[in-house]
Design a protein around this motif. Structure first.
Motif, mmCIF file in Angstrom:
data_model
loop_
_atom_site.group_PDB
_atom_site.id
_atom_site.type_symbol
_atom_site.label_atom_id
_atom_site.label_comp_id
_atom_site.label_asym_id
_atom_site.label_seq_id
_atom_site.Cartn_x
_atom_site.Cartn_y
_atom_site.Cartn_z
ATOM 1 N N LEU A 107 11.315 1.853 0.183
ATOM 2 C CA LEU A 107 11.884 0.770 -0.611
ATOM 3 C C LEU A 107 12.864 -0.057 0.217
ATOM 4 N N GLU A 108 13.629 0.601 1.039
ATOM 5 C CA GLU A 108 14.548 -0.129 1.915
ATOM 6 C C GLU A 108 13.789 -1.033 2.886
ATOM 7 N N LEU A 109 12.693 -0.517 3.445
ATOM 8 C CA LEU A 109 11.877 -1.338 4.336
ATOM 9 C C LEU A 109 11.226 -2.499 3.586
ATOM 10 N N ALA A 110 10.826 -2.271 2.337
ATOM 11 C CA ALA A 110 10.228 -3.353 1.549
ATOM 12 C C ALA A 110 11.249 -4.462 1.289
ATOM 13 N N HIS A 111 12.500 -4.083 1.046
ATOM 14 C CA HIS A 111 13.537 -5.107 0.863
ATOM 15 C C HIS A 111 13.750 -5.896 2.158
ATOM 16 N N ARG A 112 13.646 -5.231 3.319
ATOM 17 C CA ARG A 112 13.766 -5.953 4.586
ATOM 18 C C ARG A 112 12.619 -6.938 4.768
ATOM 19 N N GLY A 156 3.690 9.706 -10.079
ATOM 20 C CA GLY A 156 3.325 9.386 -11.459
ATOM 21 C C GLY A 156 4.160 8.294 -12.078
ATOM 22 N N ILE A 157 4.574 7.310 -11.297
ATOM 23 C CA ILE A 157 5.392 6.209 -11.799
ATOM 24 C C ILE A 157 4.469 5.135 -12.378
ATOM 25 N N PRO A 158 4.606 4.786 -13.646
ATOM 26 C CA PRO A 158 3.739 3.728 -14.218
ATOM 27 C C PRO A 158 4.175 2.346 -13.736
ATOM 28 N N LEU A 159 3.202 1.512 -13.427
ATOM 29 C CA LEU A 159 3.449 0.156 -12.949
ATOM 30 C C LEU A 159 2.863 -0.837 -13.937
ATOM 31 N N ASP A 201 9.406 -2.646 -10.607
ATOM 32 C CA ASP A 201 8.870 -1.609 -11.498
ATOM 33 C C ASP A 201 9.222 -0.214 -11.000
ATOM 34 N N ILE A 202 9.186 -0.007 -9.686
ATOM 35 C CA ILE A 202 9.489 1.322 -9.148
ATOM 36 C C ILE A 202 10.976 1.617 -9.266
ATOM 37 N N GLU A 203 11.822 0.630 -8.976
ATOM 38 C CA GLU A 203 13.262 0.865 -9.049
ATOM 39 C C GLU A 203 13.745 1.063 -10.481
ATOM 40 N N ALA A 204 13.013 0.588 -11.465
ATOM 41 C CA ALA A 204 13.401 0.785 -12.862
ATOM 42 C C ALA A 204 13.080 2.183 -13.359
ATOM 43 N N ASP A 205 12.285 2.938 -12.621
ATOM 44 C CA ASP A 205 11.899 4.287 -13.037
ATOM 45 C C ASP A 205 12.898 5.288 -12.470
ATOM 46 N N PRO A 206 13.329 6.286 -13.244
ATOM 47 C CA PRO A 206 14.299 7.269 -12.715
ATOM 48 C C PRO A 206 13.715 8.201 -11.659
ATOM 49 N N ARG A 207 12.407 8.270 -11.544
ATOM 50 C CA ARG A 207 11.796 9.165 -10.564
ATOM 51 C C ARG A 207 11.739 8.571 -9.159
ATOM 52 N N GLN A 208 12.379 7.445 -8.955
ATOM 53 C CA GLN A 208 12.334 6.820 -7.634
ATOM 54 C C GLN A 208 13.326 7.451 -6.663
ATOM 55 N N ALA A 209 14.088 8.473 -7.112
ATOM 56 C CA ALA A 209 15.038 9.152 -6.229
ATOM 57 C C ALA A 209 14.285 10.155 -5.362
ATOM 58 N N ASP A 210 13.448 9.659 -4.485
ATOM 59 C CA ASP A 210 12.687 10.484 -3.544
ATOM 60 C C ASP A 210 13.010 9.991 -2.130
ATOM 61 N N CYS A 232 0.827 -1.216 0.000
ATOM 62 C CA CYS A 232 0.000 0.000 0.000
ATOM 63 C C CYS A 232 0.861 1.265 0.000
ATOM 64 N N ALA A 233 1.945 1.259 0.771
ATOM 65 C CA ALA A 233 2.809 2.437 0.834
ATOM 66 C C ALA A 233 3.486 2.694 -0.513
ATOM 67 N N LEU A 234 3.951 1.640 -1.178
ATOM 68 C CA LEU A 234 4.602 1.832 -2.470
ATOM 69 C C LEU A 234 3.616 2.298 -3.535
ATOM 70 N N LEU A 235 2.392 1.822 -3.481
ATOM 71 C CA LEU A 235 1.391 2.300 -4.446
ATOM 72 C C LEU A 235 1.075 3.772 -4.236
ATOM 73 N N ARG A 236 1.033 4.217 -3.004
ATOM 74 C CA ARG A 236 0.786 5.647 -2.760
ATOM 75 C C ARG A 236 1.919 6.504 -3.327
#
Length: 448
Positions: free
Chosen positions: A248-253, A185-188, A232-241, A175-179
């Motif tokens: 994303l770090e918590l999702a990897h954990r 505006g990252i396409p999934l 999908d999110i990591e492949a987008d250049p706009r993920q530098a937020d 849910c957090a990553l979708l928000r």
């Protein structure tokens, strides 16, 4: 008739707004506390929290009003909304806050207290805790020599989070990553918006029916869905937020942890939450180190630890917190056997006691005072906010523990002032009451 100087200093009463000095009882505990606390020092502590320069907007609240509202909230274990509502109906609370006239409106919006707690921070609240100790010393309720002999112990502060589980962590991370994806505006290519909400229900149903293998298979599938969203999110250049990178770090954990992983993630919203086992009960929250005086116990030091470390490794930081709060280095500290082998930087003698351990006669009074911290922990949890932390983040855990200690000290000081006044009036009555002279038959004969 008053002189000119006295007329200038006198407060002119109003017919519509009665003075609080005229309607408040002098024996009220809040009225007595208002005269013991050094408000000028507390205001000087809060002044650096204000931004420098002239800023347009509504005038800020009075520093004394904010500090008094936080103290009243901590003393009575009330919410932000309840404390501002009761303040408008209690004249003693308004007198404690430094008000001149009785007011029937709310002093502030409840949400402003949350912003003020964040603005003050842990350091200012620790100094306010030190002011409560100094107030007890000025009231002759806590001699300075009592600050040199202390008792140290730790307890678990429960965090206001739902019971952790792998299914909840996976669903919360999704849910957090979708928000974040919708905000940036990252396409999934694969969002799994329709199947992930049903995952929690199906997983709970299979667990309730004891179909463990089916539940594990469903959890593995949900982790694959979460991994696809992360890719999908990591492949987008706009993920530098910054916020997205943290999630994303918590999702990897969440994806990498196993039942045998150390420092596991138990809450996606509160990642600092740890699993603490105290007295055979597992509590999800933070560990709090407390320092109290051995005689006439007051809380003089509070330190919060967000990791489940050994108690002996918390002793140095806890004693340093007590030294910063009071300005007095403890000479002797009494602990339980959980602190064996601890190393500290302060010149403090550490004595670890056990119920079956024999000690020299000179240490027997200190051993008897060691369990005095246990009922204090119980009061901090039942009568104050240490039992359940509703504030967010690591700073919120420290603020909640400090406010609980401040409320405990103020309530204890108010009882000490009431007892001192009662004894003083009884002694004064004994001195002013005429006593009949003793008859010669009641005199004790002398054998000299």
């Amino acid at each position: 008739m008053l002189r000119k100087d006295d007329q200038v200093k006198a407060v002119q009463s109003s017919f519509l707004f009665p003075l609080l000095e005229d309607i408040c009882d002098r024996k009220n505990p809040y009225v007595r506390l208002a005269h013991v606390i050094d408000w000028e020092r507390l205001v000087r502590l809060v002044e650096p929290c204000f931004p420098k320069g002239i800023k347009e907007g509504r005038k800020s609240l009075s520093p004394r009003l904010v500090i008094s509202l936080l103290m009243l909230k901590a003393m009575n274990k009330l919410s932000d909304r309840d404390v501002v509502e009761k303040w408008s109906t209690d004249g003693a609370w308004q007198y404690f806050s430094g008000m001149e006239y009785y007011e029937m409106r709310r002093p502030a919006d409840p949400s402003s207290l949350c912003r003020w707690r964040t603005r003050l921070g842990e350091e200012v609240l620790a100094q306010i805790l030190g002011e409560t100790v100094d107030a007890a010393r000025r009231a002759k309720a806590l001699p300075k020599k009592n600050l040199e002999v202390v008792v140290v112990d730790t307890t678990a502060q429960r965090q206001n989070v739902k019971r952790p589980g792998e299914a909840h962590l996976v669903a919360d991370a999704h849910c957090a990553l979708l928000r974040h994806a919708d905000r940036l505006g990252i396409p999934l290519h694969r969002s799994y918006r329709r199947v992930m909400p049903r995952f929690r229900v199906d997983y709970a149903d299979r667990i309730s029916r004891r179909k463990t293998s089916d539940a594990d298979a469903l959890l593995a599938q949900a982790k694959r869905w979460l991994g696809a969203v992360v890719q999908d999110i990591e492949a987008d250049p706009r993920q530098a937020d910054p916020a997205l990178e943290r999630h994303l770090e918590l999702a990897h954990r969440v994806l990498s942890q196993t039942p045998k992983t150390k420092d596991k993630l138990y809450s996606f919203a509160q990642p600092h939450t740890a699993a603490l086992v105290k007295n055979g009960t597992c509590t999800f929250g933070t560990k709090v180190g407390l320092v109290t005086t051995a005689k006439d116990p007051y809380v003089i030091g509070v330190k919060v630890f967000t990791d489940n470390r050994y108690d002996g490794r918390t002793l140095d930081d806890t004693l340093l917190a007590a030294y910063v709060t009071t300005g007095v280095i403890p000479k002797v500290a009494a602990c339980d056997y959980g602190y064996r082998g601890a190393t500290i930087t302060l010149p403090t003698q550490i004595h670890c006691f056990n119920r079956k351990h024999r000690v020299p006669p000179e240490l027997l009074p200190l051993k008897r005072r060691r369990p005095s911290i246990e009922p204090i922990i119980g009061h901090l949890k039942s009568d104050h906010s240490l039992g359940l932390n509703r504030l967010s983040g690591k700073t919120g855990c420290a603020i909640n523990a400090l406010l609980a200690a401040i409320g405990f000290n103020l309530r204890k000081l108010s009882r000490a002032l009431a007892l001192f006044l009662r004894r003083f009036l009884a002694h004064l009555h004994h001195l002013t009451t005429p006593h009949p002279p003793a008859s010669p038959s009641t005199l004790t004969p002398s054998y000299a």
